[in-house]
Design a protein around this motif. Structure first.
Motif, PDB file in Angstrom:
ATOM      1  N   GLU A   1       3.989   9.659  -9.955  1.00 54.33           N
ATOM      2  CA  GLU A   1       3.399   9.256 -11.278  1.00 54.33           C
ATOM      3  C   GLU A   1       4.567   8.369 -11.887  1.00 54.33           C
ATOM      4  O   GLU A   1       4.884   8.678 -13.066  1.00 54.33           O
ATOM      5  N   LEU A   2       4.772   7.296 -11.456  1.00 52.00           N
ATOM      6  CA  LEU A   2       5.503   6.210 -11.872  1.00 52.00           C
ATOM      7  C   LEU A   2       5.472   5.766 -13.294  1.00 52.00           C
ATOM      8  O   LEU A   2       6.427   5.733 -14.130  1.00 52.00           O
ATOM      9  N   PRO A   3       4.334   5.537 -13.723  1.00 51.35           N
ATOM     10  CA  PRO A   3       3.765   5.200 -15.296  1.00 51.35           C
ATOM     11  C   PRO A   3       4.295   6.247 -16.144  1.00 51.35           C
ATOM     12  O   PRO A   3       5.259   6.075 -17.181  1.00 51.35           O
ATOM     13  N   ARG A   4       4.214   7.559 -16.057  1.00 52.56           N
ATOM     14  CA  ARG A   4       4.611   8.605 -16.681  1.00 52.56           C
ATOM     15  C   ARG A   4       6.275   8.709 -16.581  1.00 52.56           C
ATOM     16  O   ARG A   4       6.910   8.940 -17.667  1.00 52.56           O
ATOM     17  N   LEU A   5       6.746   8.580 -15.453  1.00 52.38           N
ATOM     18  CA  LEU A   5       8.219   8.681 -15.327  1.00 52.38           C
ATOM     19  C   LEU A   5       8.939   7.601 -16.032  1.00 52.38           C
ATOM     20  O   LEU A   5       9.933   7.744 -16.760  1.00 52.38           O
TER      21      LEU A   5
ATOM     22  N   ILE B   1      10.809  10.169  -0.380  1.00 53.08           N
ATOM     23  CA  ILE B   1      11.085  10.662  -1.670  1.00 53.08           C
ATOM     24  C   ILE B   1       9.722  11.608  -1.867  1.00 53.08           C
ATOM     25  O   ILE B   1       8.526  11.180  -1.594  1.00 53.08           O
ATOM     26  N   THR B   2       9.831  13.052  -2.009  1.00 48.11           N
ATOM     27  CA  THR B   2       8.811  13.783  -2.352  1.00 48.11           C
ATOM     28  C   THR B   2       8.592  14.377  -3.758  1.00 48.11           C
ATOM     29  O   THR B   2       7.577  14.696  -4.212  1.00 48.11           O
ATOM     30  N   GLU B   3       9.732  14.081  -4.378  1.00 42.22           N
ATOM     31  CA  GLU B   3       9.733  14.453  -5.876  1.00 42.22           C
ATOM     32  C   GLU B   3      10.992  13.858  -6.704  1.00 42.22           C
ATOM     33  O   GLU B   3      11.957  13.315  -6.118  1.00 42.22           O
TER      34      GLU B   3
ATOM     35  N   GLU C   1       0.829  -1.129  -0.015  1.00 46.55           N
ATOM     36  CA  GLU C   1      -0.240   0.003   0.089  1.00 46.55           C
ATOM     37  C   GLU C   1       0.960   1.249   0.121  1.00 46.55           C
ATOM     38  O   GLU C   1       0.521   2.197  -0.776  1.00 46.55           O
ATOM     39  N   GLU C   2       1.972   1.214   0.814  1.00 47.22           N
ATOM     40  CA  GLU C   2       2.810   2.394   0.713  1.00 47.22           C
ATOM     41  C   GLU C   2       3.521   2.587  -0.599  1.00 47.22           C
ATOM     42  O   GLU C   2       3.785   3.692  -1.083  1.00 47.22           O
ATOM     43  N   ILE C   3       4.080   1.560  -1.172  1.00 55.00           N
ATOM     44  CA  ILE C   3       4.447   1.505  -2.474  1.00 55.00           C
ATOM     45  C   ILE C   3       3.404   1.986  -3.499  1.00 55.00           C
ATOM     46  O   ILE C   3       3.758   2.922  -4.554  1.00 55.00           O
ATOM     47  N   LYS C   4       2.084   1.750  -3.520  1.00 56.36           N
ATOM     48  CA  LYS C   4       1.103   2.192  -4.401  1.00 56.36           C
ATOM     49  C   LYS C   4       0.956   3.694  -4.194  1.00 56.36           C
ATOM     50  O   LYS C   4       0.908   4.473  -5.204  1.00 56.36           O
ATOM     51  N   LYS C   5       0.933   4.015  -3.008  1.00 56.38           N
ATOM     52  CA  LYS C   5       0.820   5.632  -2.686  1.00 56.38           C
ATOM     53  C   LYS C   5       1.929   6.278  -3.358  1.00 56.38           C
ATOM     54  O   LYS C   5       1.918   7.470  -3.798  1.00 56.38           O
TER      55      LYS C   5
END
Length: 173
Positions: free
Chosen positions: A66-70, A96-98, A56-60
């Motif tokens: 925005e991992l897919p875009r990244l 990690i905030t950004e 759940e933490e990884i999903k958040k």
């Protein structure tokens, strides 16, 4: 320790960027490769009992950055330029905030004599504006044996482009 600063000439990156933007065959080839590599997406699932909370933490985290875009950006940069560079901004207590993207044209790599990366330099107008420790930048590369930089996938398409279109305006590197 002796250091070596590696810099890819801007013209090298400009050359592949222009081919990607202006040659429809190159653009379609690269875009299809990016889609085939990351377009299927991914699913984050626990691999063992008791991992639900971390999943759940990884999903958040995934949603926040925005991992897919990244992933699309990383793979596209690797295929067009041979390299992708990202800084992860970490805040105490928040993680990690950004994730900041740096265009490959703006990053120089500094290595020791064995090609181990010791730092990255953010460069504008041939002036170093920021130094990063080796662990502060994520460097993704389409590997090459010619140094610490990756190789553009477009470089491999040039002979085919010349044969198929008989274009004399596609010079050798």
């Amino acid at each position: 320790m002796k250091k070596i600063t590696w810099k890819i000439p801007k013209e090298y990156y400009d050359y592949f960027e222009t081919l990607y933007k202006e040659n429809q065959n190159v653009k379609v080839t690269i875009d299809v490769m990016v889609e085939n590599i990351v377009g299927g997406g991914f699913e984050i699932v626990p691999s063992a009992e008791g991992q639900e909370e971390i999943v759940e933490e990884i999903k958040k985290f995934n949603e926040r950055i925005e991992l897919p875009r990244l992933l699309f950006e990383i793979v596209k940069d690797m295929l067009v330029y041979g390299n992708a560079f990202y800084e992860t901004v970490i805040e105490v207590g928040k993680g990690i905030t950004e994730v900041k993207h740096y265009h490959p044209k703006t990053i120089c790599i500094v290595t020791d004599t064995n090609w181990n990366i010791v730092e990255f330099l953010k460069v504008e107008d041939d002036k170093v504006i920021r130094r990063f420790k080796a662990n502060e930048i994520a460097h993704f590369s389409n590997s090459s044996k010619k140094g610490p930089y990756g190789r553009s996938q477009i470089e491999l398409l040039i002979p085919t482009l010349k044969k198929e279109s008989d274009q004399k305006d596609i010079p050798e590197l």
